[in-house]
Design an enzyme around this catalytic site. Structure first.
Site, PDB file in Angstrom:
ATOM      1  N   ARG A  46      -2.577 -12.436   5.719  1.00 25.38           N
ATOM      2  CA  ARG A  46      -1.483 -11.747   4.263  1.00 25.38           C
ATOM      3  C   ARG A  46      -0.520 -12.310   4.282  1.00 25.38           C
ATOM      4  NH1 ARG A  46      -2.866  -5.497   5.230  1.00 25.38           N
ATOM      5  NH2 ARG A  46      -4.884  -5.068   5.050  1.00 25.38           N
ATOM      6  N   ASP A  51       8.890   6.187   1.673  1.00 25.15           N
ATOM      7  CA  ASP A  51       7.292   5.179   2.134  1.00 25.15           C
ATOM      8  C   ASP A  51       8.727   3.755   2.414  1.00 25.15           C
ATOM      9  OD1 ASP A  51       4.447   4.685   1.941  1.00 25.15           O
ATOM     10  OD2 ASP A  51       6.088   2.914   2.588  1.00 25.15           O
TER      11      ASP A  51
HETATM   12  C1  SAM Z   1      -2.745   4.966   3.544  1.00 24.90           C
HETATM   13  S1  SAM Z   1      -1.371   4.516   2.885  1.00 24.90           S
HETATM   14  C2  SAM Z   1      -1.884   6.540   3.401  1.00 24.90           C
HETATM   15  C3  SAM Z   1      -0.604   7.922   1.826  1.00 24.90           C
HETATM   16  C4  SAM Z   1      -0.852   8.730   1.933  1.00 24.90           C
HETATM   17  N1  SAM Z   1       0.136   9.895   2.618  1.00 24.90           N
HETATM   18  C5  SAM Z   1      -2.060   9.520   2.190  1.00 24.90           C
HETATM   19  O1  SAM Z   1      -2.774   9.968   2.821  1.00 24.90           O
HETATM   20  O2  SAM Z   1      -2.984   9.405   1.093  1.00 24.90           O
HETATM   21  C6  SAM Z   1       0.157   4.745   4.263  1.00 24.90           C
HETATM   22  C7  SAM Z   1       1.738   4.365   3.614  1.00 24.90           C
HETATM   23  O3  SAM Z   1       2.302   4.711   4.941  1.00 24.90           O
HETATM   24  C8  SAM Z   1       3.630   4.070   5.165  1.00 24.90           C
HETATM   25  N2  SAM Z   1       4.423   2.963   5.956  1.00 24.90           N
HETATM   26  C9  SAM Z   1       3.588   2.528   7.066  1.00 24.90           C
HETATM   27  N3  SAM Z   1       4.592   2.208   8.041  1.00 24.90           N
HETATM   28  C10 SAM Z   1       5.697   3.602   7.355  1.00 24.90           C
HETATM   29  C11 SAM Z   1       6.663   3.412   7.525  1.00 24.90           C
HETATM   30  N4  SAM Z   1       7.270   2.940   9.390  1.00 24.90           N
HETATM   31  N5  SAM Z   1       8.271   4.404   7.418  1.00 24.90           N
HETATM   32  C12 SAM Z   1       7.642   4.821   6.282  1.00 24.90           C
HETATM   33  N6  SAM Z   1       6.790   4.204   5.772  1.00 24.90           N
HETATM   34  C13 SAM Z   1       5.531   3.547   6.114  1.00 24.90           C
HETATM   35  C14 SAM Z   1       2.955   2.558   4.466  1.00 24.90           C
HETATM   36  O4  SAM Z   1       4.079   2.102   3.235  1.00 24.90           O
HETATM   37  C15 SAM Z   1       2.165   3.336   3.280  1.00 24.90           C
HETATM   38  O5  SAM Z   1       2.276   3.367   1.919  1.00 24.90           O
END
Ligand code: SAM
Length: 280
Positions: free
Chosen positions: A32, A141
Site C-alpha cells: 500500500r 474522518d
Molecule cells: C471501515 S470504515 C467505517 C465506515 C462506517 N463507520 C461504517 O461502519 O460503514 C473506517 C473509517 O475509519 C476511519 N479512521 C480510521 N482511523 C481513524 C482515526 N484515527 N480518526 C478518524 N477516522 C479514522 C478511516 O479513514 C475509515 O474511513
C-alpha cells in the site's frame, strides 16, 4: 521492506492515528505504501521513514500514508438490525428527552464516504419525529479524500446494495450513469469535518452528542487506543447518551464507563446519567 523499516513505519503510523499494523501485515503495508515511494522518487522505506519524520512536507505525507493504509468500506443502511433498534427504541426516547430544547446531535465518527451519516439523517426524517427541530448529524474522518466524496453526496449501486427501494426513491434523486444524489432535505441535516479520533486537540469544536455511532473503526485500533477513544466518547456524550458500535465490536475487557443496554435484537452502550461512585 526490512523488519526494522516495518517497525519504524508501523510505530509512526500507530502513534499518529491508533491504527495498528500487526506483524503479519508487513506485506500489506509494503504494497500500500509503495506508490507513495514511487511518487516521491524513493527506492527504499528507510528514506521514506526519514521523509515522514523530518521533511517540511511530513504532515501532508503522513496524511497520504494513512490514506493508503486505511480501509474505507461502507454502504447505506449497513447493519440494519441495529438501525431498526435505533429507530424503534432510541428515537422515541430521544424525542421525549429533548422535547424542551427540540435539539438533537448525532455523530458518525469514522464516517468514511458519508453513507452512515446520511443513513442516520434519512432515518430521522423518515420517523417524522424531529420535523422543525434543530438537528445536526456530524460525519468526521481522518481521511480528507473520503470527506470530499461525502460532501459531494453522489453514489453508485455498490453504496446502495442494502438500501430498501422505497428509501432510494424517497431520499435520492437519479443522476446519469446509474448514479444517485442524496436529496437536499437530508443533506441539510448533515455536515462533515476532518478529525483524527486520537488527537485530543481535535475535540475542542465537537459539541456534546446525544448519540455517537462509531462502527467498524475501533477494529483497527489496539487496546490502549480503544480505551483512550472510549474515554473521549464518554466525555463527549450527554449523560444518558448512547454509543453504537459495529456488530463485531464490544466493550468487553475495556473497563469502560458505559452501561450495557439491551435493545430488541441489538445492544447499545449508554453513558450513565450520574457519574459512577468512586469517580472512576
Ligand atoms: C471501515 S470504515 C467505517 C465506515 C462506517 N463507520 C461504517 O461502519 O460503514 C473506517 C473509517 O475509519 C476511519 N479512521 C480510521 N482511523 C481513524 C482515526 N484515527 N480518526 C478518524 N477516522 C479514522 C478511516 O479513514 C475509515 O474511513
Amino acid at each position: 521492506m526490512t523488519a526494522e523499516e516495518f517497525r519504524l513505519l508501523r510505530d509512526h503510523v500507530y502513534s499518529h492515528c491508533g491504527i495498528l499494523m500487526r506483524e503479519d501485515m508487513k506485506f500489506v503495508m509494503e504494497r500500500r505504501l509503495w506508490p507513495r515511494l514511487e511518487a516521491l522518487g524513493m527506492s527504499n522505506f528507510s528514506a521514506y521513514h526519514r521523509y515522514l519524520r523530518y521533511d517540511a512536507q511530513r504532515r501532508a505525507e503522513l496524511e497520504a500514508a494513512v490514506e493508503a493504509l486505511t480501509t474505507h468500506e461502507t454502504y447505506f443502511f449497513r447493519e440494519m438490525a441495529q438501525l431498526n433498534a435505533f429507530t424503534d427504541e432510541l428515537l422515541p426516547l430521544l424525542q421525549q428527552r429533548n422535547a424542551s430544547t427540540r435539539r438533537l446531535r448525532i455523530w458518525s465518527a469514522g464516517c468514511s464516504t458519508g453513507e452512515e451519516a446520511y443513513t442516520i439523517a434519512m432515518l430521522l426524517r423518515d420517523s417524522r419525529r424531529f420535523d422543525g427541530w434543530d438537528v445536526e448529524v456530524y460525519g468526521t474522518d481522518i481521511s480528507r479524500r473520503v470527506l470530499t466524496t461525502a460532501r459531494r453526496a453522489e453514489y453508485g449501486p455498490s453504496s446502495l446494495r442494502t438500501t430498501p427501494p422505497e428509501m432510494v426513491s424517497r431520499f435520492f434523486e437519479p443522476l446519469a450513469g446509474n448514479k444517485v444524489r442524496v436529496r437536499d432535505e437530508v443533506r441539510a441535516w448533515v455536515s462533515f469535518g476532518h478529525l483524527n479520533l486520537l488527537d485530543e486537540e481535535s475535540y475542542q469544536l465537537v459539541p456534546r452528542m446525544d448519540v455517537i455511532f462509531c462502527r467498524n473503526v475501533m477494529i483497527y485500533f489496539d487496546l490502549p487506543a480503544r480505551r483512550r477513544l472510549l474515554r473521549i466518547f464518554n466525555e463527549r456524550l450527554v449523560p444518558g447518551g448512547y454509543l453504537m458500535l459495529g456488530h463485531s465490536e464490544n466493550l468487553l475487557n475495556l473497563g469502560a464507563d458505559f452501561e450495557l443496554v439491551h435493545l430488541r435484537g441489538d445492544l447499545a452502550y449508554r453513558r450513565p446519567m450520574l457519574p459512577s461512585k468512586g469517580g472512576g
